[in-house]
Design a protein around this motif. Structure first.
Motif, PDB file in Angstrom:
ATOM      1  N   LEU A  73     -10.235  -7.394  -4.345  1.00  0.00           N
ATOM      2  CA  LEU A  73      -9.127  -6.454  -4.497  1.00  0.00           C
ATOM      3  C   LEU A  73      -7.764  -7.134  -4.511  1.00  0.00           C
ATOM      4  CD1 LEU A  73     -10.243  -3.538  -2.137  1.00  0.00           C
ATOM      5  CD2 LEU A  73     -10.107  -3.484  -4.619  1.00  0.00           C
TER       6      LEU A  73
ATOM      7  N   ILE B 204      -4.269  -5.568  -5.980  1.00  0.00           N
ATOM      8  CA  ILE B 204      -3.151  -5.246  -5.092  1.00  0.00           C
ATOM      9  C   ILE B 204      -1.894  -5.979  -5.530  1.00  0.00           C
ATOM     10  CG2 ILE B 204      -2.340  -5.419  -2.709  1.00  0.00           C
ATOM     11  CD1 ILE B 204      -5.236  -5.100  -1.803  1.00  0.00           C
ATOM     12  N   TRP B 205      -2.047  -7.244  -5.943  1.00  0.00           N
ATOM     13  CA  TRP B 205      -0.903  -8.018  -6.416  1.00  0.00           C
ATOM     14  C   TRP B 205      -0.304  -7.383  -7.667  1.00  0.00           C
ATOM     15  CZ3 TRP B 205       0.308 -12.881  -4.020  1.00  0.00           C
ATOM     16  CH2 TRP B 205       1.411 -13.528  -4.580  1.00  0.00           C
TER      17      TRP B 205
ATOM     18  N   VAL C 216      -0.419  -4.195  -8.569  1.00  0.00           N
ATOM     19  CA  VAL C 216       0.266  -2.953  -8.188  1.00  0.00           C
ATOM     20  C   VAL C 216       1.602  -3.260  -7.536  1.00  0.00           C
ATOM     21  CG1 VAL C 216       0.123  -0.916  -6.716  1.00  0.00           C
ATOM     22  CG2 VAL C 216      -1.894  -1.675  -7.976  1.00  0.00           C
ATOM     23  N   ALA C 217       1.626  -4.249  -6.625  1.00  0.00           N
ATOM     24  CA  ALA C 217       2.878  -4.592  -5.944  1.00  0.00           C
ATOM     25  C   ALA C 217       3.915  -5.138  -6.922  1.00  0.00           C
ATOM     26  CB  ALA C 217       2.598  -5.618  -4.844  1.00  0.00           C
TER      27      ALA C 217
END
Length: 299
Positions: free
Chosen positions: A47, A51-52, A54-55
């Protein structure tokens, strides 16, 4: 003269085969804790890129381009998504992607199931040769077919049409071979019983073979849909009209027109992957069951 009846001895039942030991983690709490920890670590590693992305997509371009290992470098903003939606016709591109991927999936499943059943049960002349050619086609890289396929589209005046994007994608030798191998495992006695009752060959295929093949057909449909949705090269080559572009192609043109912008690149990737994520969330159990059944059927 009366014959004396010999008492029948009860037959001994053959001893049951010992059950295969099931895969267990061991007794006690420690093995389960270790297994859960290992799975959590693997899930976190898987994940982390998501997550990276999205951030990065919810930051300004200046913050996203600044050096540092932390994925969150600035204030939260949806400016990248707003610019992507304003500069591109995302609604039309998403509709084209759903239409093209859906039609490619439908036609591929129909053609591949019929071809796989023909290879599995057919007795026509040249079956082995044609099957060998189909298997050999799996080894041909798609990039080698771009030029001849494009020349065919020009010859039939199909460039910049839905047909040009859809038709070359419905030929799937791998799916034909997978379905053929699955059909080989279906007992022929079921089909013979249906034929004795007067069922035609097509009726046998629809009423006997297809209901037994739902898991593998679902798996093939899922794989084909994902491949058609993510296909970038062929729709990019054969379409020039923005109203015919798919979502990956359209988002790539918007991104390239304004240079390398990290936040917008991540926003474009997430917008293109969002429909597949939604499909997976709604059909998660069906997808997992189909993949598991496909592995068992091919063994």
């Amino acid at each position: 003269m009366s014959a004396t009846a010999t008492p029948l001895r009860p037959r001994r039942r053959p001893p049951l085969a010992p059950a295969e030991p099931s895969l267990v983690l061991g007794h006690g709490r420690l093995p389960r804790v270790l297994a859960g920890t290992a799975l959590a670590v693997l899930a976190a590693v898987w994940l982390l890129p998501f997550i990276w992305a999205v951030a990065t997509s919810v930051q300004s371009e200046q913050d996203a381009a600044s050096p540092g290992l932390s994925p969150i470098k600035g204030a939260f903003t949806t400016e990248a998504y707003r610019q992507i939606l304003e500069r591109g016709n995302v609604t039309v591109w998403a509709f084209n992607s759903f239409l093209i991927a859906g039609l490619v999936t439908l036609i591929t499943v129909v053609v591949s199931t019929l071809a796989g059943y023909g290879f599995s049960r057919g007795t026509f002349r040249g079956r082995r040769t044609l099957l060998a050619v189909t298997v050999a086609a799996i080894l041909v890289p798609p990039q080698l077919l771009v030029v001849p396929l494009f020349e065919q589209m020009l010859l039939f005046n199909l460039v910049d049409t839905y047909a040009a994007v859809i038709l070359p994608q419905v030929v799937a030798p791998m799916m034909v071979f997978i379905l053929k191998r699955f059909f080989d495992g279906i007992p022929r006695e079921l089909e013979d019983a249906a034929r004795m009752d007067g069922a035609s060959e097509f009726r046998v295929f629809l009423s006997i073979v297809l209901p037994l093949s739902r898991p593998i057909v679902a798996a093939v449909a899922i794989f084909v849909f994902i491949g058609a949705w993510n296909n970038f090269m062929w729709p990019f080559i054969v379409t020039n009209d923005p109203d015919l572009m798919t979502l990956p192609v359209g988002l790539a043109t918007v991104k390239d027109a304004f240079g390398i912008q990290y936040a917008q690149s991540m926003a474009s990737a997430l917008l293109a992957a969002l429909p597949l994520i939604v499909v997976f969330l709604f059909f998660q159990r069906r997808i997992v069951d189909s993949v598991a059944t496909t592995g068992l059927g091919g063994s």
